[in-house]
Design a protein around this motif. Structure first.
Motif, mmCIF file in Angstrom:
data_model
loop_
_atom_site.group_PDB
_atom_site.id
_atom_site.type_symbol
_atom_site.label_atom_id
_atom_site.label_comp_id
_atom_site.label_asym_id
_atom_site.label_seq_id
_atom_site.Cartn_x
_atom_site.Cartn_y
_atom_site.Cartn_z
ATOM 1 N N ALA A 193 0.812 -1.219 0.000
ATOM 2 C CA ALA A 193 0.000 0.000 0.000
ATOM 3 C C ALA A 193 0.843 1.266 0.000
ATOM 4 C CB ALA A 193 -0.939 -0.003 1.205
ATOM 5 N N LEU A 194 1.958 1.267 0.751
ATOM 6 C CA LEU A 194 2.787 2.465 0.825
ATOM 7 C C LEU A 194 3.782 2.570 -0.315
ATOM 8 C CD1 LEU A 194 3.369 2.697 4.684
ATOM 9 C CD2 LEU A 194 1.734 3.935 3.254
ATOM 10 N N GLN A 195 3.758 1.598 -1.233
ATOM 11 C CA GLN A 195 4.522 1.658 -2.481
ATOM 12 C C GLN A 195 6.029 1.820 -2.263
ATOM 13 O OE1 GLN A 195 2.942 1.708 -6.115
ATOM 14 N NE2 GLN A 195 2.087 0.264 -4.625
ATOM 15 N N ARG A 196 6.549 1.133 -1.267
ATOM 16 C CA ARG A 196 7.989 1.133 -1.040
ATOM 17 C C ARG A 196 8.349 -0.046 -0.158
ATOM 18 N NH1 ARG A 196 9.429 2.775 4.181
ATOM 19 N NH2 ARG A 196 7.888 4.030 5.340
ATOM 20 N N LEU A 197 9.632 -0.354 -0.102
ATOM 21 C CA LEU A 197 10.112 -1.288 0.900
ATOM 22 C C LEU A 197 10.120 -0.593 2.254
ATOM 23 C CD1 LEU A 197 13.203 -2.873 -0.905
ATOM 24 C CD2 LEU A 197 10.909 -3.848 -0.677
ATOM 25 N N GLY A 198 9.984 -1.371 3.301
ATOM 26 C CA GLY A 198 10.195 -0.815 4.619
ATOM 27 C C GLY A 198 11.667 -0.521 4.828
ATOM 28 N N GLU A 199 11.961 0.306 5.803
ATOM 29 C CA GLU A 199 13.337 0.584 6.201
ATOM 30 C C GLU A 199 13.539 0.083 7.627
ATOM 31 O OE1 GLU A 199 15.744 1.622 4.345
ATOM 32 O OE2 GLU A 199 14.500 2.016 2.580
ATOM 33 N N PRO A 200 14.767 -0.279 7.993
ATOM 34 C CA PRO A 200 15.007 -0.740 9.360
ATOM 35 C C PRO A 200 14.479 0.208 10.428
ATOM 36 C CG PRO A 200 16.910 -1.239 8.004
ATOM 37 C CD PRO A 200 15.971 -0.432 7.143
ATOM 38 N N ASP A 201 14.564 1.517 10.166
ATOM 39 C CA ASP A 201 14.067 2.484 11.154
ATOM 40 C C ASP A 201 12.556 2.369 11.364
ATOM 41 O OD1 ASP A 201 16.565 3.506 11.663
ATOM 42 O OD2 ASP A 201 16.344 5.236 10.338
ATOM 43 N N ASP A 202 11.817 1.932 10.331
ATOM 44 C CA ASP A 202 10.376 1.735 10.491
ATOM 45 C C ASP A 202 10.091 0.681 11.560
ATOM 46 O OD1 ASP A 202 9.635 3.553 8.422
ATOM 47 O OD2 ASP A 202 10.023 2.006 6.918
ATOM 48 N N ILE A 203 10.859 -0.388 11.541
ATOM 49 C CA ILE A 203 10.665 -1.464 12.512
ATOM 50 C C ILE A 203 11.173 -1.039 13.885
ATOM 51 C CG2 ILE A 203 11.081 -3.890 13.002
ATOM 52 C CD1 ILE A 203 9.465 -3.255 10.413
ATOM 53 N N ALA A 204 12.299 -0.343 13.900
ATOM 54 C CA ALA A 204 12.857 0.112 15.173
ATOM 55 C C ALA A 204 11.889 1.017 15.919
ATOM 56 C CB ALA A 204 14.180 0.837 14.930
ATOM 57 N N ALA A 205 11.135 1.834 15.192
ATOM 58 C CA ALA A 205 10.170 2.734 15.831
ATOM 59 C C ALA A 205 9.071 1.945 16.536
ATOM 60 C CB ALA A 205 9.564 3.673 14.796
ATOM 61 N N ILE A 206 8.629 0.856 15.910
ATOM 62 C CA ILE A 206 7.587 0.022 16.527
ATOM 63 C C ILE A 206 8.125 -0.673 17.763
ATOM 64 C CG2 ILE A 206 6.066 -1.959 16.150
ATOM 65 C CD1 ILE A 206 6.124 -1.160 13.142
ATOM 66 N N VAL A 207 9.347 -1.191 17.661
ATOM 67 C CA VAL A 207 9.961 -1.854 18.820
ATOM 68 C C VAL A 207 10.130 -0.864 19.964
ATOM 69 C CG1 VAL A 207 12.047 -2.996 19.670
ATOM 70 C CG2 VAL A 207 11.104 -3.621 17.432
ATOM 71 N N ALA A 208 10.583 0.346 19.650
ATOM 72 C CA ALA A 208 10.763 1.361 20.693
ATOM 73 C C ALA A 208 9.447 1.666 21.397
ATOM 74 C CB ALA A 208 11.358 2.631 20.092
ATOM 75 N N TRP A 209 8.368 1.754 20.624
ATOM 76 C CA TRP A 209 7.055 1.995 21.236
ATOM 77 C C TRP A 209 6.656 0.839 22.151
ATOM 78 C CZ3 TRP A 209 2.248 -0.552 20.096
ATOM 79 C CH2 TRP A 209 1.153 0.008 20.765
ATOM 80 N N LEU A 210 6.841 -0.381 21.687
ATOM 81 C CA LEU A 210 6.461 -1.541 22.503
ATOM 82 C C LEU A 210 7.270 -1.630 23.789
ATOM 83 C CD1 LEU A 210 5.997 -4.343 19.817
ATOM 84 C CD2 LEU A 210 4.211 -3.371 21.284
#
Length: 231
Positions: A193-210
């Motif tokens: 949907a977002l028309q791109r690959l994810g970046e490592p920082d995208d995942i890191a942000a979710i982990v930081a929130w959790l």
């Protein structure tokens, strides 16, 4: 600094998603320890050289951290190409050790050191929902880790410790690019949907929130971080 004063341990923190997690938790104020085979030199974080193909790595990394731990992120994994017709008993043992056995033993060791407010995050993969040919052992090892998350969340919940999984989709890492050619990646982007690959920082942000205070009511969940990849 939402993690100010917290002590975190990240396995497999030298590159890709793992390094992004180490850098993000450090910026959030945590004292971060991370495992690696070669120290990449992350400012403010402490590298622990270890090899997760040896279950003894669990003892070595927790000896380095000490008696207190607030956050564990099980990120280290291997993803060899293992079609069914090439699988060997030795390769099963190797992949399950790194991707399942060591993370489960790390959860046990972490829980012994955590008080209320402890956070455990296990990094899995979308492959447990969308199996990829040739990734048999990676898929089953991560599926087992997801189930371990579910059980551990029930066991540790009464102690105020949360346990969650983050399952990335197609993220721009060396692992992804070594497992897919350019045409496959282009097709993946086209159905995201977002028309791109994810970046490592995208995942890191979710982990930081959790791992932070705002996710205190979230446990036993598997967050599929895919950018809207159609499955």
């Amino acid at each position: 600094m939402t993690l100010d004063g917290r002590i975190a341990l990240v396995s497999g923190g030298s590159r890709g998603i793992g390094r992004a997690i180490v850098e993000r938790l450090t910026r959030e104020g945590a004292q971060v320890y991370f495992t690696c085979r070669t120290d990449p030199g992350v400012p403010g974080a402490v590298a622990i050289r270890t090899d997760h193909e040896d279950v003894g790595s669990v003892r070595s990394m927790f000896d380095a951290v000490g008696e207190r731990l607030d956050i564990l992120v099980n990120n280290a994994a291997i993803n060899p190409r293992t079609p069914l017709d090439t699988v060997t008993a030795e390769e099963i043992d190797r992949v399950l050790t790194v991707n399942t056995k060591v993370p489960v033993l790390a959860m046990r060791a972490a829980a012994e050191r955590m008080g209320r407010g402890g956070r455990i995050v296990n990094v899995s993969t979308l492959n447990t929902v969308v199996p990829a040919p040739g990734r048999l052992l990676y898929t089953i090892s991560k599926g087992a880790l997801e189930q371990a998350t579910a059980v551990a969340s029930r066991e540790l919940g009464p102690r105020g410790i949360t346990v969650n999984t983050v399952s990335p989709g197609a993220v721009n890492t060396d692992m992804l690019r070594s497992a897919n050619n350019a045409e496959t990646l282009t097709q993946t982007i086209a159905v995201t949907a977002l028309q791109r690959l994810g970046e490592p920082d995208d995942i890191a942000a979710i982990v930081a929130w959790l791992t932070g205070p705002d996710a205190a009511w979230i446990t036993g969940h598997n967050i599929r971080a895919t950018g809207g990849l159609l499955v």
